[in-house]
Design a protein around this motif. Structure first.
Motif, PDB file in Angstrom:
ATOM      1  N   PRO A 117      67.412   4.279  56.819  1.00  0.00           N
ATOM      2  CA  PRO A 117      66.672   4.189  58.186  1.00  0.00           C
ATOM      3  C   PRO A 117      67.104   5.535  58.902  1.00  0.00           C
ATOM      4  CG  PRO A 117      67.543   2.084  57.709  1.00  0.00           C
ATOM      5  CD  PRO A 117      68.107   2.966  56.594  1.00  0.00           C
ATOM      6  N   GLY A 119      67.367   8.549  57.932  1.00  0.00           N
ATOM      7  CA  GLY A 119      66.634   9.659  57.408  1.00  0.00           C
ATOM      8  C   GLY A 119      67.259  10.256  56.301  1.00  0.00           C
ATOM      9  N   LEU A 165      58.318   9.775  55.455  1.00  0.00           N
ATOM     10  CA  LEU A 165      58.017   9.581  56.995  1.00  0.00           C
ATOM     11  C   LEU A 165      56.875   8.397  57.014  1.00  0.00           C
ATOM     12  CD1 LEU A 165      57.427  13.051  58.810  1.00  0.00           C
ATOM     13  CD2 LEU A 165      59.626  11.520  58.827  1.00  0.00           C
ATOM     14  N   THR A 166      55.987   8.555  55.855  1.00  0.00           N
ATOM     15  CA  THR A 166      55.024   7.358  55.692  1.00  0.00           C
ATOM     16  C   THR A 166      55.916   6.077  55.463  1.00  0.00           C
ATOM     17  OG1 THR A 166      53.164   8.681  54.943  1.00  0.00           O
ATOM     18  CG2 THR A 166      53.024   6.458  54.596  1.00  0.00           C
ATOM     19  N   LEU A 168      59.096   5.266  56.197  1.00  0.00           N
ATOM     20  CA  LEU A 168      60.028   4.814  57.000  1.00  0.00           C
ATOM     21  C   LEU A 168      59.506   4.432  58.234  1.00  0.00           C
ATOM     22  CD1 LEU A 168      62.884   7.550  56.664  1.00  0.00           C
ATOM     23  CD2 LEU A 168      63.000   5.306  55.852  1.00  0.00           C
ATOM     24  N   GLU A 169      58.183   4.829  58.572  1.00  0.00           N
ATOM     25  CA  GLU A 169      57.504   4.427  60.054  1.00  0.00           C
ATOM     26  C   GLU A 169      56.865   3.033  59.859  1.00  0.00           C
ATOM     27  OE1 GLU A 169      54.920   7.559  60.731  1.00  0.00           O
ATOM     28  OE2 GLU A 169      53.049   6.752  59.659  1.00  0.00           O
ATOM     29  N   ILE A 170      56.785   2.484  58.621  1.00  0.00           N
ATOM     30  CA  ILE A 170      56.000   1.028  58.521  1.00  0.00           C
ATOM     31  C   ILE A 170      56.925   0.077  58.916  1.00  0.00           C
ATOM     32  CG2 ILE A 170      54.500   2.240  57.056  1.00  0.00           C
ATOM     33  CD1 ILE A 170      55.991   0.578  54.853  1.00  0.00           C
ATOM     34  N   ASN A 171      56.801  -1.058  59.461  1.00  0.00           N
ATOM     35  CA  ASN A 171      57.424  -2.117  59.553  1.00  0.00           C
ATOM     36  C   ASN A 171      57.375  -3.343  58.562  1.00  0.00           C
ATOM     37  OD1 ASN A 171      58.591  -1.349  62.255  1.00  0.00           O
ATOM     38  ND2 ASN A 171      56.602  -1.978  63.165  1.00  0.00           N
ATOM     39  N   ASN A 176      50.894  -2.940  55.160  1.00  0.00           N
ATOM     40  CA  ASN A 176      50.265  -1.467  54.953  1.00  0.00           C
ATOM     41  C   ASN A 176      50.483  -0.957  53.498  1.00  0.00           C
ATOM     42  OD1 ASN A 176      50.997  -0.196  58.099  1.00  0.00           O
ATOM     43  ND2 ASN A 176      52.361  -1.669  57.639  1.00  0.00           N
TER      44      ASN A 176
END
Length: 200
Positions: A117, A119, A165-166, A168-171, A176
């Motif tokens: 998380p 990065g 980035l795709t 890591l940004e999803i919950n 998704n």
């Protein structure tokens, strides 16, 4: 075909499809959940068609039977099972839920990447070769993960996995799945397996 599973430790989404939508898929994957650990494997039988499928499924069955062993020993047993078959490449990971540790073992071009998380990323170099019953020096590596860590396993039918980035940004993977799999690029005329896990 997209498959999805989850429990209170992990979400997993898998895209698996055969070359040119053929009858046989030369790839296979396995997911095993226990109270103490989770094992995920992606296997690619050499070539395509029935012979590749036979090798991939043989190795997948070994993972199912011996998931309690360390990953190095699982891969060694897969190698033994592939004697007199076409052969396969594979990556096996085992997640120790108490220690929050991933054990990794690989032979051949099955990619593995882990995104934390914060990065940072872990992306070991795949070991050259394939399993066919010959003597192989199997190795095992260990990495620690955090809540929210995402990892991916993918066969060489995936030309480019989904961007960091795709992912890591999803919950939620379940909400998704299409977005994630559409963000990857695929090789024409090859079997495809892309497994994505999100740790809770």
């Amino acid at each position: 075909m997209v498959m999805y599973t989850q429990d209170h430790h992990i979400e997993v989404a898998v895209l698996e499809r055969s070359k040119n939508n053929g009858e046989y898929c030369g790839d296979a994957h396995t997911i095993i959940n226990t109270d103490d650990y989770i094992v995920c494997a992606v296997i690619d039988g050499l070539g395509s068609g029935e012979g590749a499928s036979e090798s991939a499924q043989a190795a997948a069955e070994v993972v199912k039977q011996h998931h309690h062993l360390p990953v190095k020993e699982i891969v060694e047993k897969c190698n033994q099972a592939l004697l007199n078959k076409r052969g396969a490449v594979l990556t096996v990971v085992k997640l120790d839920l108490k220690e929050r540790k991933i054990s990794y073992s690989n032979v051949g071009n099955i990619g593995f990447t882990m995104y934390n998380p914060n990065g940072t990323a872990v992306q070991p170099i795949s070991r050259r070769g394939y399993l066919c019953g010959r003597n192989e020096k199997i190795q095992e590596s260990h990495y620690y993960y955090d809540e929210g860590t995402i990892f991916i396993l993918y066969s060489d039918g995936v030309a480019s996995p989904p961007p960091k980035l795709t992912l890591l940004e999803i919950n939620s993977l379940s909400e998704n799945k299409n977005r994630i799999f559409d963000a990857a690029k695929y090789v024409d005329n090859d079997d495809v397996t892309l497994l994505i896990g999100k740790l809770k």
